[in-house]
Write a protein that holds these residues in place. Structure first.
Motif, short mmCIF file in Angstrom:
data_model
loop_
_atom_site.label_atom_id
_atom_site.label_comp_id
_atom_site.label_asym_id
_atom_site.label_seq_id
_atom_site.Cartn_x
_atom_site.Cartn_y
_atom_site.Cartn_z
N UNK A 41 7.15 16.46 -12.04
CA UNK A 41 6.84 16.44 -10.65
C UNK A 41 5.47 15.77 -10.48
N UNK A 42 4.54 16.13 -11.27
CA UNK A 42 3.19 15.53 -11.36
C UNK A 42 3.36 14.04 -11.76
N UNK A 43 3.84 13.42 -12.59
CA UNK A 43 4.40 12.36 -13.17
C UNK A 43 4.77 11.36 -12.18
N UNK B 129 2.98 8.18 -10.15
CA UNK B 129 3.40 7.06 -10.28
C UNK B 129 3.58 6.40 -8.93
N UNK B 130 3.94 7.52 -7.71
CA UNK B 130 3.89 7.19 -6.55
C UNK B 130 2.63 6.62 -5.86
N UNK B 131 1.73 7.38 -6.26
CA UNK B 131 0.25 7.17 -5.81
C UNK B 131 -0.29 5.64 -6.34
N UNK B 132 0.08 5.45 -7.52
CA UNK B 132 -0.14 4.20 -7.92
C UNK B 132 0.28 2.88 -7.26
N UNK B 133 1.62 3.17 -6.95
CA UNK B 133 2.36 2.11 -6.13
C UNK B 133 1.84 2.10 -4.66
N UNK B 134 1.42 3.14 -4.12
CA UNK B 134 0.59 3.01 -2.81
C UNK B 134 -0.56 2.39 -2.98
N UNK B 135 -1.39 2.42 -4.00
CA UNK B 135 -2.49 1.95 -4.26
C UNK B 135 -2.47 0.29 -4.54
#
Length: 79
Positions: free
Chosen positions: A61-63, A67-73
């Motif tokens: 879940x953390x991974x 990954x989701x946060x990196x895409x948003x950034x």
């Protein structure tokens, strides 16, 4: 039991353990009593396997969230 001395409590617990009323282990140097029964080998392995499964679920879940946060950034920087 709170109004009894340490020797009286130990004697009371010893009688209760011998009678089979309770399970207890007395650690005299530490002055502690444990009422938890030791687990069997299979029980302990099942508990560890369950804990490892929960840990792996949290890692997954953390991974995913990282990954989701990196895409948003990346999208925010591109705009």
């Amino acid at each position: 039991l709170l109004d009894l001395g340490a020797d009286d409590v130990e004697a009371f617990l010893s009688r209760a353990v011998v009678a089979g009323t309770i399970y207890a282990r007395v650690d005299r140097p530490a002055g502690a009593v444990s009422f938890a029964k030791p687990r069997e080998g299979e029980e302990q392995l099942n508990a560890w396997a369950s804990d490892v499964g929960k840990l792996l679920g949290l890692v997954e879940k953390t991974t995913h969230l990282i990954a989701k946060e990196e895409i948003v950034n990346k999208i925010a920087r591109a705009i």
